[in-house]
Design a protein around this motif. Structure first.
Motif, PDB file in Angstrom:
ATOM      1  N   SER A 105       0.837  -1.204   0.000  1.00 30.96           N
ATOM      2  CA  SER A 105       0.000   0.000   0.000  1.00 30.96           C
ATOM      3  C   SER A 105       0.870   1.252   0.000  1.00 30.96           C
ATOM      4  O   SER A 105       1.814   1.377   0.796  1.00 30.96           O
ATOM      5  CB  SER A 105      -0.903   0.019   1.236  1.00 30.96           C
ATOM      6  N   ASN A 143      -2.376 -11.002  -6.658  1.00 30.51           N
ATOM      7  CA  ASN A 143      -3.064 -10.808  -5.375  1.00 30.51           C
ATOM      8  C   ASN A 143      -2.356  -9.828  -4.451  1.00 30.51           C
ATOM      9  O   ASN A 143      -2.577  -9.851  -3.233  1.00 30.51           O
ATOM     10  CB  ASN A 143      -3.288 -12.148  -4.676  1.00 30.51           C
ATOM     11  N   ARG A 154      -1.685  -6.140  -2.799  1.00 33.65           N
ATOM     12  CA  ARG A 154      -2.429  -4.925  -2.489  1.00 33.65           C
ATOM     13  C   ARG A 154      -1.496  -3.735  -2.722  1.00 33.65           C
ATOM     14  O   ARG A 154      -0.480  -3.584  -2.053  1.00 33.65           O
ATOM     15  CB  ARG A 154      -2.930  -4.936  -1.050  1.00 33.65           C
ATOM     16  N   PRO A 183      -2.917  -0.305  -3.237  1.00 29.14           N
ATOM     17  CA  PRO A 183      -3.743   0.902  -3.326  1.00 29.14           C
ATOM     18  C   PRO A 183      -2.889   2.153  -3.118  1.00 29.14           C
ATOM     19  O   PRO A 183      -1.983   2.174  -2.282  1.00 29.14           O
ATOM     20  CB  PRO A 183      -4.754   0.724  -2.190  1.00 29.14           C
ATOM     21  N   GLU A 204      -4.587  -5.511  -6.646  1.00 26.38           N
ATOM     22  CA  GLU A 204      -5.414  -4.344  -6.329  1.00 26.38           C
ATOM     23  C   GLU A 204      -4.567  -3.081  -6.441  1.00 26.38           C
ATOM     24  O   GLU A 204      -3.663  -2.843  -5.644  1.00 26.38           O
ATOM     25  CB  GLU A 204      -5.969  -4.457  -4.911  1.00 26.38           C
ATOM     26  N   ASP A 210      -6.153   0.068  -6.818  1.00 30.05           N
ATOM     27  CA  ASP A 210      -7.154   1.125  -6.726  1.00 30.05           C
ATOM     28  C   ASP A 210      -6.502   2.432  -6.268  1.00 30.05           C
ATOM     29  O   ASP A 210      -5.741   2.464  -5.302  1.00 30.05           O
ATOM     30  CB  ASP A 210      -8.256   0.737  -5.744  1.00 30.05           C
ATOM     31  N   SER A 243      -7.492  -4.844 -10.453  1.00 34.52           N
ATOM     32  CA  SER A 243      -8.377  -3.700 -10.235  1.00 34.52           C
ATOM     33  C   SER A 243      -7.582  -2.397 -10.265  1.00 34.52           C
ATOM     34  O   SER A 243      -6.627  -2.226  -9.498  1.00 34.52           O
ATOM     35  CB  SER A 243      -9.103  -3.827  -8.893  1.00 34.52           C
TER      36      SER A 243
END
Length: 216
Positions: A67, A83, A85, A87, A105, A107, A125
């Motif tokens: 992140s 998979n 993360r 963001p 991810e 985002d 995403s």
């Protein structure tokens, strides 16, 4: 116009990446000018990690929490971010070749001056991401999500956009003619497609989204 990563002429080979990464995060400084091969860091938590002017080959970061991480002038080859993360992460002047992003991810991430080739981004995403100056070649975005994305100067060829989510993402100026585009997720009516360039074959599949019935 996309600038390649500005890489060091003689990067230092790194073996114990995780201790180095944790130390740099704690000291709030970037990992810089290293060559990293075959690193395995699955499931690790490394938020706000920064990597600059590095070469990464055959590295696995699947399931990691990155992140708010930052990557500038980095070349990735055969790396796995499935998979992960990421963001609010950012990528600047990065090159990806043969990389996996299954279910990643991103985002709210920012990507600028990016080249991505022969990479698998199924189910990834990018909702609310900011994409600027991207070159995509032979990448798979099947069932990926680009909802409410702000983008500028994005070029794609040989890519797959199958059941890809473009909800509330204006596609004006996007050329899909050299790509596969099938059953995208759009608004009703599909205003996102206004100004996009599609082929006759793609138009035949998409016309029903406008409420037109086709006699097959």
């Amino acid at each position: 116009k996309i600038q390649p990563p500005q890489l060091p002429a003689q990067p230092q080979a790194a073996e114990d990446f995780l201790p180095l990464a944790r130390r740099c995060i704690e000291e709030e400084r970037p990992v810089e000018e290293i060559l990293l091969r075959d690193c395995a860091a699955e499931g690790e938590s490394m938020p706000k990690l920064e990597i600059r002017r590095c070469i990464l080959e055959g590295c696995t970061f699947s399931g990691c929490d990155l992140s708010g991480a930052g990557f500038a002038d980095v070349a990735f080859t055969d790396c796995n971010f499935s998979n992960c993360r990421l963001p609010d992460a950012y990528f600047s002047r990065c090159r990806f070749f043969g990389c996996k992003w299954l279910g990643a991810e991103l985002d709210g991430a920012g990507l600028r001056q990016i080249t991505m080739e022969n990479s698998n981004l199924r189910y990834a995403s990018f909702d609310r991401a900011k994409l600027q100056e991207l070159l995509l070649h032979n990448c798979d975005f099947t069932e990926a999500s680009f909802s409410e994305v702000r983008w500028k100067n994005l070029s794609a060829d040989g890519c797959r956009f199958l059941r890809t989510n473009f909800f509330k993402t204006p596609l004006s100026g996007m050329d899909f003619t050299q790509n596969e585009l099938l059953a995208p997720i759009l608004s009703s009516p599909p205003s996102e497609l206004r100004g996009a360039k599609i082929s006759l074959l793609q138009a035949a599949d998409l016309i029903e989204l406008f409420g037109v019935k086709v006699d097959r």
